[in-house]
Design a protein around this motif. Structure first.
Motif, PDB file in Angstrom:
ATOM      1  N   ALA A 110      -0.469  -1.762 -10.068  1.00  0.00           N
ATOM      2  CA  ALA A 110      -0.926  -2.433  -8.842  1.00  0.00           C
ATOM      3  C   ALA A 110      -0.268  -1.770  -7.639  1.00  0.00           C
ATOM      4  CB  ALA A 110      -0.573  -3.917  -8.881  1.00  0.00           C
ATOM      5  N   ILE A 111      -1.065  -1.526  -6.614  1.00  0.00           N
ATOM      6  CA  ILE A 111      -0.548  -0.847  -5.419  1.00  0.00           C
ATOM      7  C   ILE A 111      -0.856  -1.662  -4.166  1.00  0.00           C
ATOM      8  CG2 ILE A 111      -2.633   0.579  -5.194  1.00  0.00           C
ATOM      9  CD1 ILE A 111      -0.713   2.878  -4.205  1.00  0.00           C
ATOM     10  N   CYS A 112       0.036  -1.539  -3.178  1.00  0.00           N
ATOM     11  CA  CYS A 112      -0.159  -2.101  -1.842  1.00  0.00           C
ATOM     12  C   CYS A 112      -0.218  -3.629  -1.891  1.00  0.00           C
ATOM     13  CB  CYS A 112      -1.399  -1.473  -1.210  1.00  0.00           C
ATOM     14  SG  CYS A 112      -1.553  -1.701   0.563  1.00  0.00           S
ATOM     15  N   HIS A 113      -1.376  -4.230  -1.585  1.00  0.00           N
ATOM     16  CA  HIS A 113      -1.557  -5.678  -1.629  1.00  0.00           C
ATOM     17  C   HIS A 113      -2.003  -6.168  -3.011  1.00  0.00           C
ATOM     18  CE1 HIS A 113      -1.573  -5.121   2.751  1.00  0.00           C
ATOM     19  NE2 HIS A 113      -1.324  -6.408   2.855  1.00  0.00           N
ATOM     20  N   GLY A 114      -2.231  -5.251  -3.955  1.00  0.00           N
ATOM     21  CA  GLY A 114      -2.657  -5.611  -5.308  1.00  0.00           C
ATOM     22  C   GLY A 114      -1.785  -6.657  -5.985  1.00  0.00           C
ATOM     23  N   PRO A 115      -0.450  -6.651  -5.774  1.00  0.00           N
ATOM     24  CA  PRO A 115       0.389  -7.657  -6.420  1.00  0.00           C
ATOM     25  C   PRO A 115       0.097  -9.108  -6.043  1.00  0.00           C
ATOM     26  CG  PRO A 115       1.721  -5.759  -5.874  1.00  0.00           C
ATOM     27  CD  PRO A 115       0.364  -5.548  -5.227  1.00  0.00           C
ATOM     28  N   TRP A 116      -0.660  -9.359  -4.975  1.00  0.00           N
ATOM     29  CA  TRP A 116      -1.035 -10.745  -4.675  1.00  0.00           C
ATOM     30  C   TRP A 116      -1.724 -11.390  -5.875  1.00  0.00           C
ATOM     31  CZ3 TRP A 116      -3.442 -10.409   0.887  1.00  0.00           C
ATOM     32  CH2 TRP A 116      -2.509 -10.853   1.823  1.00  0.00           C
ATOM     33  N   THR A 117      -2.577 -10.648  -6.540  1.00  0.00           N
ATOM     34  CA  THR A 117      -3.272 -11.190  -7.705  1.00  0.00           C
ATOM     35  C   THR A 117      -2.277 -11.438  -8.839  1.00  0.00           C
ATOM     36  OG1 THR A 117      -5.204  -9.908  -7.001  1.00  0.00           O
ATOM     37  CG2 THR A 117      -5.297 -10.904  -9.177  1.00  0.00           C
ATOM     38  N   LEU A 118      -1.262 -10.599  -8.966  1.00  0.00           N
ATOM     39  CA  LEU A 118      -0.233 -10.796  -9.994  1.00  0.00           C
ATOM     40  C   LEU A 118       0.572 -12.066  -9.732  1.00  0.00           C
ATOM     41  CD1 LEU A 118       1.087  -7.122 -10.282  1.00  0.00           C
ATOM     42  CD2 LEU A 118      -0.558  -8.284 -11.777  1.00  0.00           C
TER      43      LEU A 118
END
Length: 187
Positions: A110-118
């Protein structure tokens, strides 16, 4: 590196508003390493990429999240962009899909804002991670150990901060997808 991922199937989960280069560069690197890559989204059809705050290209969706299972893939990539992960984290099916990769001990990048979903999937507690700086407090509040580094890997979870980090992110994602399951990776 051409056949490092031969026989592997990697899902890219994204929807409208994904940062285009954060999908295309990993897509190319993982595909060039021999993996079969599929674009999964909230609905079939096309999704709109962005270049920061400007419209980018549209991309054809291979499968909707309603018709896939983490068990059909060897790994998952979550591109950033602001609108993309914000929409994904509001979709229970997408969140379950992401969580299932962790339940099955499969690598996730996951990159950038991708971790919001995590964060929404409840899989960041106790993990060393990085992200776009504005997610720092969100990740810390969810129990992650946030660091400002180019690329971080914690038991099969690869995270990076921004497009400038893509060379390191792509390289580490390919390495983790080649390695396969991580017995210590849990929800």
């Amino acid at each position: 590196m051409a056949n490092k991922l031969h026989g592997k199937r990697i899902a890219f989960l994204a929807t409208d508003g994904f940062e285009q280069v954060e999908l295309t560069e990993p897509w190319n690197a993982i595909g060039d390493a021999g993996a079969s890559v599929e674009l999964v989204s909230l609905e079939k059809g096309q999704i709109q990429g962005v270049h920061h705050d400007k419209k980018g290209d549209t991309f054809n969706v291979d499968r909707s999240v309603d018709e896939v299972s983490a068990s059909n893939y060897d790994g998952l990539v979550l591109p950033g962009g602001v609108f993309n992960p914000d929409a994904l984290r509001m979709n229970p099916t997408a969140v379950d899909f992401v969580r299932d990769f962790f339940k099955q001990h499969k690598p996730v990048a996951a990159i950038c804002h991708g971790p919001w979903t995590l964060i929404e999937a409840g899989v960041v507690e106790g993990r060393k991670m990085t992200s776009w700086p504005s997610l720092k407090t969100d990740l810390i509040n969810a129990g992650a150990n946030w660091v400002d580094e180019e690329c971080v890997c914690d038991e099969g979870l690869v995270t990076s901060r921004k497009p400038d980090d893509l060379p390191a992110f792509c390289s580490k994602a390919v390495e983790e997808f080649a390695e396969g399951k991580h017995a210590e990776q849990t929800v």
